[in-house]
Design an enzyme around this catalytic site. Structure first.
Site, short mmCIF file in Angstrom:
data_model
loop_
_atom_site.label_atom_id
_atom_site.label_comp_id
_atom_site.label_asym_id
_atom_site.label_seq_id
_atom_site.Cartn_x
_atom_site.Cartn_y
_atom_site.Cartn_z
N ASP A 297 -7.69 -9.82 -18.67
CA ASP A 297 -7.45 -11.10 -19.33
C ASP A 297 -5.94 -11.29 -19.51
OD1 ASP A 297 -7.25 -13.29 -21.00
OD2 ASP A 297 -8.53 -12.48 -22.58
N HIS B 244 0.83 -1.20 0.00
CA HIS B 244 0.00 0.00 0.00
C HIS B 244 0.87 1.26 0.00
CE1 HIS B 244 -3.57 2.24 0.24
NE2 HIS B 244 -4.24 1.51 1.09
#
Length: 441
Positions: A377, A160
């Site tokens: 994808d 983060h």
């Protein structure tokens, strides 16, 4: 239903990072971000085009393709392959990303028929003690978990300190582009301290993490959301409802109403609390920042509730009003030296107890519904389910359903509060409690 680690590898950039890019200075918001990793999990079915191969060879081919394309991706996203040097700097030294291969002894269909929040953590690299030890110092963790049917789960888990959800999606968009053969599909923009200078961070903290609580999943259909929007529009009044009833507004209002009712039942009276919504600053700046800008470019819009609000339109209008104030009066202030001073003033306000008073309950909501998670994808087709588990309470995480018009909500609460929320008849009349995530199941 256990996950077993098969291998652990370091994936380095396919080309060395130039010397002039070896030091990346974090922004003030990066400095303030927690050091924990953010986990985004994608579930992909077995590729029907590879049915002639056995499951093991399918998974091996997928893993090799992921690792090879990741190596190329790290060239453009070079800080992801670096290491934290100190509180303000990433050393872009091509240390690499940590890649874990694992397998689980069940089929994808069986797992997704009723997703178990407690089992989801097995797909996350930080769940394994040995991986935690070996992956220490890596800013990016990836885990590929193979199901017995040949389906896979791909978990992308960056620190983060370097990314918010928007940055993570930009990284994955770049990775999937390369995996599909387009090596220039996404060129990231790194701003860091040049956009928001660093500051003195002694005793300065954002909302701190809370111990792991009870997590449940609720799914809101497009039909139900549309009906609730109409009801809220009518209640708020003509001319305003259209702007004050987004799908996210509606879902959060339903969950807040249930949470407030549960809290009141336990305490015997209304209890004040504050609702914090994570705001992506990129589109709110003037001029807007590019979508492919990397870093922590988020802040919180806060709404105070007395605890006696019970109507959906009242909850919706109040949170929307505070969001609009944040958009128009605060969002554009988070830049430059003035932005650093503005943030420090906000943090001092917090530290003085004016914002996070111990007698006030806080709830945090982050929405991923605006990101095209189901478009990613890697070469074997699009995911059939995507989730972003967060187990710190009190937290709400929203994502779109695969169809794109419904909303999936993960809510984490103390166990005694959750016991009431998951039995709330008003909530269950609107949302489905943990339905199947497998298509047409």
């Amino acid at each position: 239903m256990k996950v077993a680690i098969i291998s652990r590898n370091t994936i380095k950039p396919s080309k060395p990072t130039p010397l002039h890019l070896r030091t990346y200075n974090l922004s003030l918001l990066d400095q303030l971000a927690a050091s924990q990793h953010v986990d985004l999990i994608f579930f992909y079915p077995s590729n029907s085009n590879l049915e002639y191969k056995n499951v093991a060879s399918q998974v091996l081919e997928k893993s090799h393709h992921l690792q090879s394309s990741l190596s190329k991706t790290l060239v453009n996203f070079y800080p992801f392959a670096g290491q934290v040097k100190d509180r303000s700097t990433i050393e872009c030294n091509d240390h690499g990303a940590y890649f874990v291969e694992a397998q689980i002894n069940c089929e994808l269909r069986d797992f997704l028929s009723k997703p178990d929040p407690d089992k989801l953590c097995q797909f996350v690299p930080s769940n394994d003690p040995e991986t935690i030890r070996l992956a220490s110092g890596f800013l990016l963790h990836v885990q590929l978990t193979a199901f017995t049917c040949g389906g896979i789960a791909v978990t992308v888990s960056p620190s983060h300190k370097l990314t918010d959800i928007s940055s993570l999606c930009t990284f994955i968009r770049g990775w999937t582009g390369i995996a599909l053969g387009d090596e220039e599909s996404v060129i990231p923009e790194f701003y860091g301290a040049s956009f928001l200078p660093q500051g003195d961070l002694q005793n300065h903290d954002m909302i701190t993490s809370v111990h792991r609580n009870n997590t449940k999943r609720f799914v809101f259909s497009a039909t139900m959301i549309a009906s609730l929007k109409d009801n809220i529009k009518r209640a708020i009044g003509h001319g305003h409802g259209q702007h004050w009833a987004s799908s996210t507004d509606v879902v959060t209002a339903v969950l807040l109403r249930s949470f407030m009712a549960a809290t009141k039942s336990i305490l015997g009276s209304s209890h004040p609390f504050q609702f914090h919504q994570v705001v992506n600053l990129r589109p709110r700046m003037n001029p807007p920042l590019p979508k492919n800008s990397i870093g922590n470019l988020v802040w919180l819009s806060t709404t105070f509730f007395e605890g006696n609000e019970t109507e959906l339109h009242e909850l919706t209008a109040k949170t929307r009003k505070d969001l609009e104030v944040f958009y128009h009066e605060k969002a554009n202030k988070f830049k430059g030296h003035q932005g650093s001073a503005f943030i420090c003033d906000l943090i001092n306000y917090n530290r003085d107890g004016k914002l996070y008073n111990k007698n006030i309950t806080n709830m945090l909501c982050t929405s991923l519904s605006q990101f095209p998670l189901y478009d990613f994808d890697f070469g074997g087709g699009k995911p059939i389910w995507v989730t972003c588990p967060m187990y710190n309470g009190n937290t709400i995480v929203l994502t779109s359903t695969k169809s794109g018009d419904g909303i999936e909500a993960w809510i984490t609460l103390e166990e005694k509060v959750m016991d009431l929320v998951e039995r709330d008849e008003n909530l269950l009349a609107i949302a489905s409690l943990n339905p199947s995530a497998f298509p047409n199941h």
